[in-house]
Motif scaffolding. Structure first.
Motif, PDB file in Angstrom:
ATOM      1  N   LEU A 136       0.900  -1.307   0.037  1.00  0.00           N
ATOM      2  CA  LEU A 136       0.152  -0.030   0.109  1.00  0.00           C
ATOM      3  C   LEU A 136       0.809   1.087   0.005  1.00  0.00           C
ATOM      4  CD1 LEU A 136      -2.585  -1.019   2.563  1.00  0.00           C
ATOM      5  CD2 LEU A 136      -3.087  -0.972   0.022  1.00  0.00           C
ATOM      6  N   VAL A 228      -4.828   5.937  -3.659  1.00  0.00           N
ATOM      7  CA  VAL A 228      -5.932   4.700  -3.126  1.00  0.00           C
ATOM      8  C   VAL A 228      -7.095   5.379  -2.934  1.00  0.00           C
ATOM      9  CG1 VAL A 228      -6.332   3.032  -1.236  1.00  0.00           C
ATOM     10  CG2 VAL A 228      -3.848   3.299  -2.220  1.00  0.00           C
ATOM     11  N   SER A 282      -9.645  -0.807  -4.427  1.00  0.00           N
ATOM     12  CA  SER A 282      -9.293   0.506  -4.540  1.00  0.00           C
ATOM     13  C   SER A 282      -7.721   0.635  -5.015  1.00  0.00           C
ATOM     14  CB  SER A 282      -9.392   1.350  -3.188  1.00  0.00           C
ATOM     15  OG  SER A 282      -8.701   0.561  -2.072  1.00  0.00           O
ATOM     16  N   PHE A 283      -6.978  -0.300  -4.957  1.00  0.00           N
ATOM     17  CA  PHE A 283      -5.638  -0.346  -5.321  1.00  0.00           C
ATOM     18  C   PHE A 283      -5.416  -0.933  -6.981  1.00  0.00           C
ATOM     19  CE2 PHE A 283      -1.104  -1.865  -5.102  1.00  0.00           C
ATOM     20  CZ  PHE A 283      -0.766  -0.800  -4.470  1.00  0.00           C
TER      21      PHE A 283
END
Length: 353
Positions: A136, A228, A282-283
């Motif tokens: 992330l 993100v 979302s990534f």
């Protein structure tokens, strides 16, 4: 095709989190909810039929990455060389402890393997959570898509980053707390009497901590990777999955208050699966975010394999997935109900039967 395989890989990792996550949590709580040897054998009997098969999902996810996104797998394996070995040692430690604990009827022998089991079970969520935090936050990819990262540097989440910094440690702690709570609800469902009561009490307290840490995790992620949250705001499916995660969390609390351990455990499964899906959605399309420049990120499109190979693999996936699902349906159906502690190793064979 790349979008489909991205979804397949994400679903496999989510299945691993849900199905092996309660093994980790039960292992962490092994020495807390179980006070006697009989109670500890009850905990081991609860997870015994499931832990080995659940680990297949991480292997399947690795195989899917090899087929669909070879560039992502090769870069990740080389860059996370040391953390991957730490994860392997923790997995080996859990397996050895589970298999060898009851081979010798000696209190010191059993206590030693109980300690190895609990320690390994606690390390795995922290290490895997830190790995998620690295994905992330981003890694220092070079122009050819490779990276080398030390275990830690100055614990800042920018510049010359390491595997461990304030953000990745926070994600590791969140993973530990969440999976321990998940394991507590599983034990509340599969055990009885004292172990069940302690598991329900600890599970409720841990989920309060999960609810408190969740927004903190969101704000921390916003600080290290704003992209993100930009995608989060643009994609309705992410909002839907996040809403399901809220429903799962609230349902877990409600079920614990109503003393319905099975419903609480299923709600925990919904929370983890929905949260994993929201993160993956979302990534997308990034798979390895470049912390130095967004232009160097490895995505599902530039890190994918041959289109013909993906089509061939999809046919085999259509055969393998129903078989895997059937296996878990049979296992959970066969071992439904409360677990009974296995007889101690010192007990005669005829009494064990």
């Amino acid at each position: 095709m790349f979008e489909i395989w991205y979804g397949i890989v994400a679903a496999m990792f989510a299945a691993y989190v849900v199905l092996d996550g309660f093994d980790f949590g039960a292992g962490v709580l092994h020495l807390i909810v179980a006070r006697t040897d009989r109670e500890r054998r009850e905990v081991l009997a609860a997870i015994g039929p499931f832990w080995n098969g659940s680990e297949v999902w991480i292997l399947a996810a690795g195989g899917a990455l090899f087929v669909a996104f070879p560039r992502v797998l090769s870069s990740g394996l080389s860059g996370f060389y040391l953390p991957i070995f730490l994860v392997l040692w923790a997995i080996i430690g859990r397996g050895i402890a589970l298999e060898f604990r009851s081979h010798v009827p000696n209190p010191i022998w059993r206590a030693s393997f109980d300690g190895v089991f609990s320690l390994s079970s606690a390390l795995l969520p922290i290490l895997l959570g830190a790995a998620l935090g690295n994905v992330l936050r981003g890694v220092p990819l070079d122009s050819e898509g490779w990276f080398s990262i030390p275990l830690f540097t100055d614990f800042t989440a920018e510049g010359a980053v390491g595997v461990l910094d304030w953000y990745t440690v926070l994600v590791g702690v969140f993973a530990l707390v969440t999976l321990t709570a998940h394991g507590a609800l599983f034990l509340a469902w599969k055990t009885r009497e004292a172990v069940q009561s302690r598991s329900m009490l600890i599970g409720g307290r841990l989920y309060i901590l999960v609810a408190a840490l969740w927004p903190i995790m969101g704000l921390a992620t916003l600080r290290v990777n704003r992209d993100v949250f930009v995608r989060f705001a643009e994609r309705p499916v992410v909002w839907a999955l996040t809403s399901l995660a809220f429903v799962g969390l609230a349902s877990a609390f409600w079920s614990l208050l109503r003393r319905k351990p099975l419903v609480a455990f299923m709600s925990s499964c919904l929370f983890l699966a929905s949260l994993s899906g929201a993160i993956a959605t979302s990534f997308f399309p990034e798979m390895l975010h470049a912390v130095n420049t967004s232009a160097g990120s490895i995505t599902a499109f530039n890190g994918g394999g041959d289109a013909m190979g993906l089509q061939t693999a999809m046919r085999w996936f259509g055969i393998g997935l129903p078989l895997a699902i059937l296996y878990f349906v049979i296992v959970f159906r066969t071992h439904r109900g409360s677990a009974l502690p296995n007889p101690p190793a010192s007990q005669p064979t005829e009494e064990r039967a």
